[in-house]
Enzyme design. Structure first.
Site, PDB file in Angstrom:
ATOM      1  N   CYS A  69       0.828  -1.213   0.000  1.00 45.91           N
ATOM      2  CA  CYS A  69       0.000   0.000   0.000  1.00 45.91           C
ATOM      3  C   CYS A  69       0.864   1.266   0.000  1.00 45.91           C
ATOM      4  CB  CYS A  69      -0.913  -0.048   1.230  1.00 45.91           C
ATOM      5  SG  CYS A  69      -1.785   1.481   1.585  1.00 45.91           S
ATOM      6  N   CYS A  72       0.051   3.758   2.779  1.00 46.84           N
ATOM      7  CA  CYS A  72       0.516   3.207   4.068  1.00 46.84           C
ATOM      8  C   CYS A  72       1.999   3.496   4.255  1.00 46.84           C
ATOM      9  CB  CYS A  72       0.288   1.701   4.131  1.00 46.84           C
ATOM     10  SG  CYS A  72      -1.441   1.188   4.060  1.00 46.84           S
TER      11      CYS A  72
END
Length: 146
Positions: A69, A72
């Site tokens: 991600c 993230c």
């Protein structure tokens, strides 16, 4: 008179009881003798998650994330910085949703990163999407009213 708090050690998972006025004095675990607060998020997994959520008297902020991600990864340094700013009032932890898919399914994680604040075993609030450190701190303090 300060209240006694249960604080779970981030290393050995022993539950420590300490007066609330000692939180900022560098308390150490009674079992493994390491610092209870080190200014870094705790890596959470299926073996330590439940105890950290249910046995800590201080709130636990969990970052549900995944290695693939992009947002993230962009938020990771901000979350690390937020740990330095929020501890010892709040414990911060990171849970990899790929490695711990059962836990992410249990909390109905549909997008990442998702931040959830737990207190006394219950979810208090959640927020999806990447944030900078200042926004994380403001959001947590606003939701905790301190």
């Amino acid at each position: 008179m300060s209240e006694l708090l249960h604080v779970v050690c981030p290393y050995c998972s022993a539950t420590n009881r300490l007066p609330s006025n000692r939180l900022r004095q560098g308390p150490k675990c009674g079992q493994c003798h390491t610092l209870l607060f080190n200014g870094h998020p705790l890596e959470l997994n299926s073996s330590n998650f439940e105890k950290q959520v249910s046995r800590n008297d201080i709130p636990l902020l969990v970052d549900f994330w995944a290695e693939w991600c992009g947002p993230c990864k962009m938020m990771a340094p901000a979350f690390e910085q937020a740990a330095k700013l929020l501890e010892p009032d709040v414990r911060l932890g990171k849970l990899n949703t790929e490695a711990e898919s059962a836990l992410s399914a249990r909390y109905n994680i549909r997008s990442i990163p998702t931040l959830i604040v737990f207190k006394n075993g219950r979810e208090l609030t959640r927020q999806s999407g990447a944030m900078n450190a200042g926004d994380i701190v403001r959001w947590v303090k606003g939701s905790m009213h301190f």
